[in-house]
Design a protein around this motif. Structure first.
Motif, PDB file in Angstrom:
ATOM      1  N   LEU B 592     -37.346  -6.460  15.716  1.00  0.00           N
ATOM      2  CA  LEU B 592     -36.287  -5.453  15.677  1.00  0.00           C
ATOM      3  C   LEU B 592     -36.419  -4.478  16.846  1.00  0.00           C
ATOM      4  CD1 LEU B 592     -33.961  -4.631  13.705  1.00  0.00           C
ATOM      5  CD2 LEU B 592     -35.554  -3.009  12.693  1.00  0.00           C
ATOM      6  N   GLY B 593     -37.613  -4.376  17.351  1.00  0.00           N
ATOM      7  CA  GLY B 593     -37.839  -3.417  18.435  1.00  0.00           C
ATOM      8  C   GLY B 593     -38.101  -2.019  17.918  1.00  0.00           C
ATOM      9  N   GLU B 594     -38.361  -1.915  16.652  1.00  0.00           N
ATOM     10  CA  GLU B 594     -38.582  -0.600  16.038  1.00  0.00           C
ATOM     11  C   GLU B 594     -39.367  -0.836  14.759  1.00  0.00           C
ATOM     12  OE1 GLU B 594     -34.998   1.705  15.766  1.00  0.00           O
ATOM     13  OE2 GLU B 594     -35.775   2.900  14.115  1.00  0.00           O
ATOM     14  N   ILE B 595     -40.319   0.009  14.461  1.00  0.00           N
ATOM     15  CA  ILE B 595     -41.088  -0.223  13.241  1.00  0.00           C
ATOM     16  C   ILE B 595     -40.191  -0.057  12.011  1.00  0.00           C
ATOM     17  CG2 ILE B 595     -43.341   0.328  14.193  1.00  0.00           C
ATOM     18  CD1 ILE B 595     -43.115   3.067  12.858  1.00  0.00           C
ATOM     19  N   ALA B 596     -40.450  -0.886  11.021  1.00  0.00           N
ATOM     20  CA  ALA B 596     -39.605  -0.858   9.826  1.00  0.00           C
ATOM     21  C   ALA B 596     -40.364  -1.487   8.665  1.00  0.00           C
ATOM     22  CB  ALA B 596     -38.311  -1.623  10.062  1.00  0.00           C
ATOM     23  N   GLY B 597     -40.634  -0.721   7.640  1.00  0.00           N
ATOM     24  CA  GLY B 597     -41.328  -1.289   6.486  1.00  0.00           C
ATOM     25  C   GLY B 597     -40.427  -1.414   5.279  1.00  0.00           C
ATOM     26  N   THR B 598     -39.138  -1.245   5.505  1.00  0.00           N
ATOM     27  CA  THR B 598     -38.207  -1.255   4.374  1.00  0.00           C
ATOM     28  C   THR B 598     -37.740  -2.680   4.083  1.00  0.00           C
ATOM     29  OG1 THR B 598     -36.380  -0.867   5.859  1.00  0.00           O
ATOM     30  CG2 THR B 598     -37.400   1.074   4.881  1.00  0.00           C
ATOM     31  N   THR B 599     -36.996  -2.802   3.013  1.00  0.00           N
ATOM     32  CA  THR B 599     -36.501  -4.119   2.594  1.00  0.00           C
ATOM     33  C   THR B 599     -35.039  -4.252   3.025  1.00  0.00           C
ATOM     34  OG1 THR B 599     -38.022  -4.114   0.748  1.00  0.00           O
ATOM     35  CG2 THR B 599     -36.127  -5.579   0.556  1.00  0.00           C
ATOM     36  N   PRO B 600     -34.672  -5.391   3.633  1.00  0.00           N
ATOM     37  CA  PRO B 600     -33.308  -5.513   4.157  1.00  0.00           C
ATOM     38  C   PRO B 600     -32.254  -5.691   3.061  1.00  0.00           C
ATOM     39  CG  PRO B 600     -34.510  -7.549   4.476  1.00  0.00           C
ATOM     40  CD  PRO B 600     -35.487  -6.569   3.911  1.00  0.00           C
ATOM     41  N   ALA B 601     -31.012  -5.393   3.428  1.00  0.00           N
ATOM     42  CA  ALA B 601     -29.875  -5.630   2.524  1.00  0.00           C
ATOM     43  C   ALA B 601     -28.963  -6.657   3.190  1.00  0.00           C
ATOM     44  CB  ALA B 601     -29.132  -4.329   2.283  1.00  0.00           C
ATOM     45  N   PHE B 602     -28.273  -7.422   2.369  1.00  0.00           N
ATOM     46  CA  PHE B 602     -27.446  -8.525   2.891  1.00  0.00           C
ATOM     47  C   PHE B 602     -26.008  -8.387   2.389  1.00  0.00           C
ATOM     48  CE2 PHE B 602     -31.793  -9.813   2.614  1.00  0.00           C
ATOM     49  CZ  PHE B 602     -32.031 -10.600   3.741  1.00  0.00           C
ATOM     50  N   SER B 603     -25.084  -8.705   3.249  1.00  0.00           N
ATOM     51  CA  SER B 603     -23.693  -8.708   2.804  1.00  0.00           C
ATOM     52  C   SER B 603     -22.833  -9.441   3.820  1.00  0.00           C
ATOM     53  CB  SER B 603     -23.195  -7.268   2.648  1.00  0.00           C
ATOM     54  OG  SER B 603     -21.895  -7.277   2.124  1.00  0.00           O
ATOM     55  N   ASP B 604     -22.015 -10.359   3.344  1.00  0.00           N
ATOM     56  CA  ASP B 604     -21.012 -11.047   4.164  1.00  0.00           C
ATOM     57  C   ASP B 604     -21.569 -11.550   5.499  1.00  0.00           C
ATOM     58  OD1 ASP B 604     -19.163 -10.625   2.247  1.00  0.00           O
ATOM     59  OD2 ASP B 604     -18.329  -8.809   3.140  1.00  0.00           O
ATOM     60  N   GLY B 605     -22.635 -12.308   5.461  1.00  0.00           N
ATOM     61  CA  GLY B 605     -23.171 -12.897   6.690  1.00  0.00           C
ATOM     62  C   GLY B 605     -23.892 -11.906   7.582  1.00  0.00           C
ATOM     63  N   ARG B 606     -24.247 -10.756   7.041  1.00  0.00           N
ATOM     64  CA  ARG B 606     -24.924  -9.763   7.868  1.00  0.00           C
ATOM     65  C   ARG B 606     -26.169  -9.224   7.167  1.00  0.00           C
ATOM     66  NH1 ARG B 606     -19.778  -6.354  10.236  1.00  0.00           N
ATOM     67  NH2 ARG B 606     -18.922  -8.084  11.442  1.00  0.00           N
ATOM     68  N   ILE B 607     -27.114  -8.803   7.983  1.00  0.00           N
ATOM     69  CA  ILE B 607     -28.326  -8.186   7.439  1.00  0.00           C
ATOM     70  C   ILE B 607     -28.342  -6.723   7.889  1.00  0.00           C
ATOM     71  CG2 ILE B 607     -30.838  -8.346   7.256  1.00  0.00           C
ATOM     72  CD1 ILE B 607     -30.677 -11.137   8.442  1.00  0.00           C
ATOM     73  N   TYR B 608     -28.684  -5.850   6.972  1.00  0.00           N
ATOM     74  CA  TYR B 608     -28.766  -4.418   7.285  1.00  0.00           C
ATOM     75  C   TYR B 608     -30.220  -3.982   7.114  1.00  0.00           C
ATOM     76  CZ  TYR B 608     -23.778  -4.802   7.076  1.00  0.00           C
ATOM     77  OH  TYR B 608     -22.494  -5.195   7.330  1.00  0.00           O
ATOM     78  N   ILE B 609     -30.788  -3.469   8.195  1.00  0.00           N
ATOM     79  CA  ILE B 609     -32.211  -3.113   8.182  1.00  0.00           C
ATOM     80  C   ILE B 609     -32.367  -1.646   8.580  1.00  0.00           C
ATOM     81  CG2 ILE B 609     -34.495  -3.616   9.145  1.00  0.00           C
ATOM     82  CD1 ILE B 609     -33.431  -6.427   9.841  1.00  0.00           C
ATOM     83  N   ARG B 610     -33.157  -0.952   7.801  1.00  0.00           N
ATOM     84  CA  ARG B 610     -33.454   0.424   8.174  1.00  0.00           C
ATOM     85  C   ARG B 610     -34.728   0.438   9.004  1.00  0.00           C
ATOM     86  NH1 ARG B 610     -33.498   5.775   4.615  1.00  0.00           N
ATOM     87  NH2 ARG B 610     -33.942   7.214   6.305  1.00  0.00           N
ATOM     88  N   GLY B 611     -34.595   0.829  10.246  1.00  0.00           N
ATOM     89  CA  GLY B 611     -35.764   1.022  11.093  1.00  0.00           C
ATOM     90  C   GLY B 611     -36.285   2.432  10.898  1.00  0.00           C
TER      91      GLY B 611
END
Lengths: 425, 620
Positions: B592-611
């Protein structure tokens, strides 16, 4: 040795006032709950205390007139500091501790203002007389009300121990505050929001022995400060003082330091703890200073700018100011925190819900009040701008004076300076 | 009387008045100390007697005893009141005499001062006064002007329709009916209903593809049978939560999502498949949740707690909801550790409202347009790291796991009003795990794990249906659920498979144990991610290990299954995509290019990640 003891006593005296605060707070906090079981005893329903009998109210007016007459007599005719001092003691006891600081002329400003703006409000004759009579006396005799008939003035005057003289610039600058306070007091009274003069009266809690802790602290702070900066409330806060000052400037007869021609002995220069003695004008200095017509014109021209700025800021800040109104506050609270409708501990909301009034009505009323604030804040802002402009202008106005004279607007007619004057009639 | 005698007299009076006043003041303080030491209102004896009376309500002797005791306490109270009042007057009297005597003393001692030789320079003073007036005038006007900007006109936010729309029960029923017939929901009027319809647009039935493609055929029957049933009880449906990633770990918090065409390759550095990234105003460890075209996350620091709503399409921050002015909420937030913070719990949404909880104990609900609906203060959670249990919603209830050092409880709040529907005290210690929902024997259960119990609760009543004493330590991982089996684990404790019908242990294992990452069970496989970087796949039925992959970095995030693939984010921001099978097959590693320890969310062919600082949308 004796001096040492007296010095220590001074500190003891200061300590007492702090100690006083502890039991004010203490008496506020103690509440005894109802019994936790049925006893058959029926709690009497609370009733509003009966108002003071009308005859006694008129008696208060009579007392005010007598005190004002005596204060004027002592200051102008008898030139007696002792007379004024004892009159202050009586005022403090009667209007302060006996009448609990109410009714007072200072707070009556709000009654008068509300009677103009609220058709449902009818001002009592007593309140009106308490407002008008001191102004009339001042118009003729100067601020003898402040000298001997005001309990707030009296309590401060009696504790002046070692007054220090404030520089003129500081007096002038702080002198703006009463105008701002007056503008806000009128605004809040006109919109039916609050009587802030009464709410934030620092001494009424001491008179009644029941103030909230922060007000007691405020009152004691004023008294402690007043030992060194004489009458801080009268000089830098009192909104009624603004009106009295205006009247006093046009007073027909005003207290004078000398009973006859001033001999320029300068003995009175440090006699006034309120810095209300004007010295003779040094014309050479004035001419040299450059504070002449050019600056006068500049300041006169920018007065409309100050007023315009005041109106603009007033218009902008009306939302903020209107939040002090209980109806606006309640409406906003219910909009911003709707969950509080279910909070049984919020008495304001519970009362509102019990009244059966709809939220829509409440919001409509709040919006109407806010609209009033819009106009009122602009007027108040404009007034404050005007005061700033004129105060600034006043700093470049020099009046030719050859003697030491009391400043008619600021002099409290306490007669201290007369004691220092060696001139005989 | 000459001057010296007057001086002496005033001095003596001052000394006597001073001593008198000090004595009275000391007595008053003593009285205050005595009363505070033995407060009659809080008399332990009286409380004990009243408690006894509650047990023996007909004991007349006891009643008389209490009355006598009460009378005594009242007498003591009013006596102390009298003492205080009298003391106050005496002190005032003494102070007045002292002040007066001091005044007289100083005035008698006063000498006429020498007139000032050099008087104040009036010109200089006037010039200073001009500056002072200008400065004070400008400051007053500037302050008033500044206040106008710091003020919110709440009256502008008053909405007559929403105020009169009621609590939402009716609208819920109407919305459920729409889903039941499988058509585009009707707009039934009122702002909240409009929100719902706009967020849940499109036919519902085709979205349950996941069920059809799934190995878990039983789940299909659950969907079909539950939708009509829920239509009568109210609340969102399984179809809703499968379409919208509405809670931590997706639908029901189980970690399995139904969406298709999920990208398996991206690169934060080059921007490959990064559709957008948006900065997050305040920090937090909560994971994104989604409803319709909106993504929600929260952030907090000591100064404020906030909820953010982003447009799912372009990442634009649509609104920020501030959780402030909550009755009872502490002015100073509790101390929490840096790695947990005040905003660790993920939000949840039911399509009408989005709910958030913070480490302060504040719970708040906003409607989908950011208007505050209700807020509640649960009391500061006594948690030495910070509260981190995420929210979940079902059947018109907001479900909260509130396990603290002062005891555990599960709470259900009415989603529309925030009122407590039920509250169940749990025999548990503090926990950082989040609630998971599962349908068991026709009932939806709230499954919670903590030290020492893993337990199931009836969502409708809060009744504890089963409980197994098997867990220990500081429990961070939530449970996994699949195929009628609950999987719970914790580092230094155990990994167990439980039968939620009776709480019995099916199998247990202690080789690989998760610390923060939750177990994920699906299609006969169980995935465990350890904090020391080993991803392990077990046979869900027997606990036999199929494969393991040592990635060498910390794994706090919870694994997710989408589109037949396993997605596992590490704490450095590297997400590994595996084929979800009995054999380990790493498809890709995406930085991702950024630290992220959260869990991703998915919707309509997309992934949402909190960095750490940004919210990312990944898609093709």
């Amino acid at each position: 040795m004796v001096i040492n003891i007296m010095k220590k006593l001074k500190y003891i005296f200061i300590t007492f006032y702090f100690l006083l605060s502890t039991f004010y707070l203490f008496s506020q906090e103690q509440r005894f709950p109802k019994p936790e079981f049925e006893t058959g005893y029926e709690q009497p329903s609370t009733i509003t205390p009966e108002p003071r009998a009308l005859a006694l109210e008129y008696f208060d007016v009579l007392i005010l007139i007598i005190v004002l007459s005596l204060a004027s007599y002592f200051a102008l005719k008898k030139r007696s500091r002792q007379g004024i001092l004892w009159l202050s003691v009586f005022t403090l006891l009667y209007f302060g501790f006996y009448r609990n600081g109410c009714i007072c002329s200072i707070g009556s400003i709000q009654n008068v203002v509300q009677s103009f703006f609220d058709p449902a409000y009818s001002i009592s004759v007593t309140a009106l007389l308490f407002f008008i009579i001191p102004l009339i006396f001042t118009l003729f005799f100067g601020r003898t009300f402040c000298g001997g008939a005001c309990p707030l003035g009296a309590i401060q005057d009696l504790i002046v121990v070692k007054p220090i003289s404030l520089p003129k610039w500081l007096n002038k600058t702080l002198g703006l505050i009463p105008y701002i306070y007056l503008a806000l007091a009128v605004l809040f009274a006109a919109t039916g929001t609050d009587y802030i003069i009464c709410r934030y009266d620092p001494f009424v809690g001491i008179f009644r022995m029941d103030a909230k802790f922060h007000m007691v602290v405020l009152g004691i702070s004023f008294l402690l400060m007043g030992m060194f900066v004489a009458r801080p409330y009268c000089r830098f806060l009192c909104p009624y003082g603004v009106l009295l000052s205006w009247m006093s400037r046009f007073s027909k007869w005003h207290l004078s330091i000398t009973p006859a021609a001033c001999i320029q002995c300068k003995l009175c220069t440090n006699s006034c703890p309120f810095d209300a003695i004007d010295f003779p004008t040094n014309e050479k200095e004035v001419i040299k200073s450059g504070l002449g017509p050019k600056r006068f014109i500049t300041y006169a021209v920018i007065i409309p700018l100050w007023v315009a700025a005041g109106i603009f800021v007033g218009a902008k800040s009306h939302t903020f100011l209107s939040k002090a109104n209980p109806d606006v506050y309640l409406a906003e609270l219910l909009i911003s925190q709707p969950e509080l409708k279910n909070d049984p501990e919020n008495i304001d909301i519970e009362t509102f819900l019990a009244s059966g009034k709809s939220m829509e009505t409440l919001v409509e009323e709040a919006e109407a009040i806010r609209a009033d604030f819009y106009i009122g804040s602009m007027i108040a802002g404009g007034f404050i701008g005007l005061v700033i402009g004129f105060t600034l202008l006043n700093t470049v106005v020099f009046r030719r004076r050859q003697d030491y004279e009391p400043h008619k607007g600021n002099c409290f007619s306490c007669s201290r300076c007369q004691d220092y004057c060696p001139v005989e009639k | 009387m000459n001057n010296t005698e007057k001086l002496k007299l005033s001095e003596n009076i001052a000394v006597i008045a001073g001593i008198f006043s000090i004595t009275v003041a000391l007595l008053l303080l003593l009285n205050f100390w005595q009363v505070s030491k033995s407060d009659p209102i809080e008399s332990k004896a009286l409380i004990a007697l009243v408690d006894r009376l509650k047990q023996e309500p007909n004991n007349e002797e006891l009643k008389v005893e209490i009355r006598n005791f009460d009378l005594l306490a009242r007498k003591a109270y009013f006596n102390s009141q009298w003492q205080v009042k009298t003391g106050a007057y005496l002190l005032l009297f003494g102070a007045i005499i002292l002040a007066f005597a001091l005044r007289v003393y100083y005035s008698l001692k006063a000498k006429i001062e020498q007139p000032d030789i050099v008087l104040e320079n009036e010109i200089a003073s006037r010039i200073l006064a001009q500056k002072g007036i200008i400065i004070v005038g400008a400051v007053v006007l500037a302050l008033a002007f500044g206040a106008s900007f710091a003020t919110v006109n709440h009256l502008n936010y008053y909405n007559v329709e929403s105020e009169t729309a009621g609590s939402g029960e009716k609208s819920v029923d109407e919305s459920i009916q729409v889903i039941e017939v499988g058509e585009v929901p009707k707009q039934v009027g009122g702002s909240t209903e409009q929100n719902l319809t706009s967020e849940t647009s499109g036919p519902v039935q085709p979205e349950i593809v996941f069920v059809e493609n799934s190995v878990e055929n039983e789940a299909e029957t659950v969907v079909k049978s539950e939708v009509p049933k829920l239509a009568t009880t109210g609340g969102i449906t399984l179809a809703d939560v499968q379409k919208n990633h509405n809670s931590f770990r997706g639908p029901l918090g189980q970690g399995v999502v139904a969406h298709k065409n999920i990208p398996s390759e991206w690169d934060g550095a080059t921007g490959t498949n990064i559709l957008w990234k948006s900065p997050i105003p305040k920090h937090g460890y909560n994971s994104p949740v989604i409803w319709g075209n909106k993504v929600f996350i929260a952030g907090a620091d000591d100064s404020s707690r906030e909820v953010y709503c982003y447009n799912r399409a372009d990442g634009k921050l649509l609104w920020t909801g501030v959780a402030d002015n909550i009755s009872g909420s502490p002015a100073k937030p509790p101390k929490v550790t840096e790695d947990t913070g005040l905003s660790a719990p993920s939000l949840t949404t039911d399509g009408k409202r989005v709910f958030a909880i913070f480490g302060t104990g504040d719970v708040i609900a906003f409607d989908m347009n950011g208007k505050r609906v209700w807020a509640k203060y649960l009391g500061v959670p006594d948690n030495h790291y910070g509260h981190s249990s995420s929210l979940i919603t079902w059947a018109n209830k907001l479900l909260i796991q509130y396990d603290t050092n002062r005891g555990g409880k599960a709470v259900a709040l009415d989603a529309a009003t925030g009122e407590v529907v039920w509250e169940t005290v749990r025999k548990s210690k503090v926990s950082w795990a989040s609630p998971v929902l599962a349908e068991i024997d026709g009932k939806y259960q709230l499954i919670l794990t903590a030290d020492p119990i893993v337990a199931g609760y009836d969502v409708e009543t809060g009744e504890e249906l089963w409980s197994t004493d098997c867990m220990m330590g500081e429990v961070g991982p939530s449970v996994g659920y699949s195929d009628g089996v609950v999987y719970a684990g914790n580092e230094y404790a155990i990994l167990v498979a439980l039968n939620p019908k009776d709480g019995s242990i099916i199998w247990e294992n202690d080789e690989y144990l998760p610390e923060a990452s939750s177990p994920l069970a699906h299609d006969g496989l169980l995935i465990i991610a350890t904090s020391y970087g080993v991803l392990v796949c077990y046979d869900a039925k027997t606990g036999e290990q199929f494969w393991e992959h040592d990635v060498g970095t910390t794994l706090y995030s919870s694994p997710m299954i989408a589109d037949g693939k396993l997605f596992m984010m590490d704490n450095d921001g590297m997400m590994r995509v595996y084929e979800f099978s009995k054999e380990m097959k790493l498809i890709s590693e995406n930085d991702l290019g950024e630290i992220a320890g959260t869990t991703p969310a998915f919707s309509d062919g997309r992934i949402y990640i909190r960095g750490d600082n940004n919210l990312y949308c990944i898609g093709k």
